[in-house]
Design an enzyme around this catalytic site. Structure first.
Site, short mmCIF file in Angstrom:
data_model
loop_
_atom_site.label_atom_id
_atom_site.label_comp_id
_atom_site.label_asym_id
_atom_site.label_seq_id
_atom_site.Cartn_x
_atom_site.Cartn_y
_atom_site.Cartn_z
CB SER A 57 -11.45 1.12 -22.27
OG SER A 57 -10.41 1.88 -22.08
CG ASN A 58 -7.93 4.61 -19.25
OD1 ASN A 58 -7.12 5.02 -20.35
ND2 ASN A 58 -6.97 2.87 -19.05
NE ARG A 59 -12.62 9.55 -17.35
CZ ARG A 59 -14.62 9.71 -17.62
NH1 ARG A 59 -14.80 10.02 -18.66
NH2 ARG A 59 -15.23 9.53 -16.74
#
Ligand code: CTP
Length: 406
Positions: A216-218
Site C-alpha cells: 500500500s502507500n501513505r
C-alpha cells in the site's frame, strides 16, 4: 398533473441546531426530521430550559447523533468541544430563539453551551424567534434584534397567530418548512451543483500478497475526502469511493469503501453516470500477480520474489469510458518537472484537468494538511498559492461548478 416544486435538497450540509427553551421547541423535533429528509446532517445543542419542553433523547433519536447539553461535561469537551461544534457546521440555526437567548447573543454572553457555541462561531446564523407578543414588541428585544441583524445574523419569523398562552399576536415561531427554506437560501441550496452527480476517489488501495500481508502507500485520503465534502456542499449528489483511511465519512456523501484497485474501479463504474469525476486516490500501480492462498512462510526457501502485474488505471479508464463524465479531473504527484510531467499525464490519461502537486520530501504534502497545486488544463496552467487541503477542495469545487454551469 402538477406535483408542485420539488423540495430543496441539502446534501452534505451540516446544520448545528440550537434549541432554546420555549414551547415551540416541540416543532424543532420536526425541523430536525425535515433537515435530514433533505440530506443535511444535524447536530443539536439544547439549553437547560429547552430540556423542560423536549428531551435530548427525542432530539438524539431524530438526529441520529448525540445531543449536546453541557458546557462543563468533561466527556463533551473531549469528544466534541464547543469550538468544534460551532465550527463544524455550515449553518447554525437557533430555533426556537427565545428573548433570553437573543439578548445573550446580542450582549456576547457565554454562560452555557448554546451561548458559548454561538459566540465561538463565524458560521452564518439563522434565528427563528418565538416568544410572547409583548416580549417580541419590547424595546429591549427590538434593540437586540437590530444589533444581531446589523452583525449579519439572519432571521425567519416570528409569524402572527395564536400563541401558546391563548393570546394571539406576533411571536409564533416560523413553521419548520419555512425555516428549512430560509436555511437553504443561506446555504445556497439549489447550489451551483444541485442536480449534478459527482464521483470522487480517495485514499490508498491495499493489494494483498497473502492472507496477512499487503502492499500500500501513505495516502491519508484527506484531499479526496475534502473534495467530496466540498462538492456536496455545493449541492452535488456525491459518491466517494475510498480505500482504507482514518478520515471520517463526509456528511451527506455516499461513501463506498473498497480495498483494492480492482474493487475501486468496479465501484467507480457502478457509480456512473456522473457529471464530474475527481480521481484523488493514490491507487497502487501494481498488485501481486498471484495472491498466495496461505501465509507465505519464512521457511519456504528464503525471501520470496514477488511477481507483480499492473493495476487498472482508474483515471484513464473513466476518461475513455462509454459513460465518460463531462469533466474528469486527476492529480499528479510529482517530485520534479512538476508542470511538464502533469501535462504529459493529462494527455496520456485523457482527462480534462490535472491538479499537479509537488510531493518532494520537505513539502509535507503527503499526509499533511496543506497542498501547493497547479491546475493544468488544455488552456494552460494556473498556479494556486499554498492552501489547506480543505481550501484546495473548496476552490476546485467552485471551478468545477463554473465549468459545469449550463
Ligand atoms: N490513478 C488512477 N489509477 C491508477 C493510478 C493512478 O486513477 N491505477 C490516478 C490518480 O488518482 C491520480 C492520477 O491517476 O489522479 C495520477 O496518479 P500518479 O500516481 O501521480 O501517476 P501515475 O499514473 O502513477 O504515474 P507515475 O507513477 O508514473 O508518476
Amino acid at each position: 398533473m402538477s406535483h408542485g416544486p420539488s423540495p430543496v435538497k441539502l446534501p452534505g450540509r451540516r446544520v448545528l441546531l440550537v434549541i432554546s427553551g420555549g414551547i415551540a421547541a416541540y416543532k424543532s423535533l420536526d425541523l430536525i426530521r425535515r433537515f435530514r429528509e433533505r440530506g443535511a446532517a444535524v447536530r443539536v445543542i439544547m439549553t437547560a430550559a429547552a430540556q423542560q419542553f423536549v428531551t435530548p433523547l427525542a432530539a438524539a433519536a431524530l438526529s441520529h447523533e448525540r445531543v449536546y447539553t453541557d458546557l462543563w461535561s468533561l466527556t463533551d469537551e473531549s469528544e466534541m468541544g464547543h469550538l468544534r461544534l460551532a465550527q463544524e457546521a455550515d449553518l447554525v440555526v437557533v430555533a426556537p430563539a427565545t428573548a433570553d437567548l437573543l439578548a445573550k447573543m446580542a450582549a456576547g454572553l457565554a454562560d452555557d453551551l448554546a451561548s458559548t457555541a454561538l459566540l465561538a462561531t463565524d458560521r452564518p446564523i439563522l434565528v427563528a424567534p418565538a416568544m410572547n407578543h409583548r416580549m417580541w414588541a419590547h424595546p429591549a428585544t427590538r434593540a437586540n434584534i437590530d444589533i444581531l441583524e446589523a452583525r449579519g445574523v439572519r432571521r425567519i419569523g416570528p409569524n402572527a397567530g395564536e400563541l401558546a398562552e391563548g393570546e394571539s399576536g406576533w411571536g409564533r415561531m416560523a413553521e419548520p418548512l419555512e425555516i428549512v427554506e430560509a436555511a437553504a437560501a443561506i446555504l445556497g441550496a439549489g447550489g451551483p451543483l444541485a442536480a449534478r452527480r459527482a464521483l470522487v476517489t480517495s485514499g490508498p488501495t491495499q493489494e494483498p500478497i497473502d492472507p496477512v500481508r499487503y502492499i500500500s502507500n501513505r495516502s491519508s485520503g484527506k484531499q479526496g475526502h475534502a473534495i467530496a465534502a466540498a462538492l456536496a456542499r455545493l449541492g452535488a449528489e456525491t459518491t466517494l469511493v475510498s480505500g482504507p483511511v482514518q478520515e471520517p465519512d463526509p456528511p451527506g456523501v455516499r461513501v463506498v469503501r473498497v480495498t483494492t484497485a480492482a474493487e475501486m474501479l468496479a465501484a467507480c463504474e457502478a457509480a456512473l453516470p456522473a457529471d464530474v469525476a475527481v480521481c484523488a486516490a493514490a491507487v497502487a500501480d501494481w498488485r501481486a500477480a498471484e495472491i498466495a492462498g496461505e501465509k507465505i512462510k519464512k521457511s519456504a526457501g528464503g525471501p520470496p520474489i514477488l511477481r507483480m502485474t499492473e493495476n487498472p488505471d482508474i483515471l484513464a479508464t473513466l476518461s475513455r469510458h462509454a459513460q465518460r463524465p463531462r469533466l474528469v479531473v486527476g492529480f499528479a504527484a510529482e517530485t520534479e518537472k512538476v508542470i511538464e510531467h502533469a501535462q504529459e499525464k493529462r494527455l496520456k490519461k485523457g482527462c480534462d484537468w490535472i491538479l499537479a502537486n509537488d510531493v518532494s520530501p520537505g513539502t509535507g504534502t503527503f499526509g499533511g494538511s496543506s497542498n501547493t497545486v497547479h491546475l493544468v488544463t488544455a488552456e494552460g496552467v494556473e498556479d494556486w498559492p499554498p492552501l489547506a487541503k480543505t481550501e484546495v477542495a473548496e476552490r476546485l469545487a467552485r471551478r468545477i461548478a463554473e465549468r459545469l454551469a449550463p
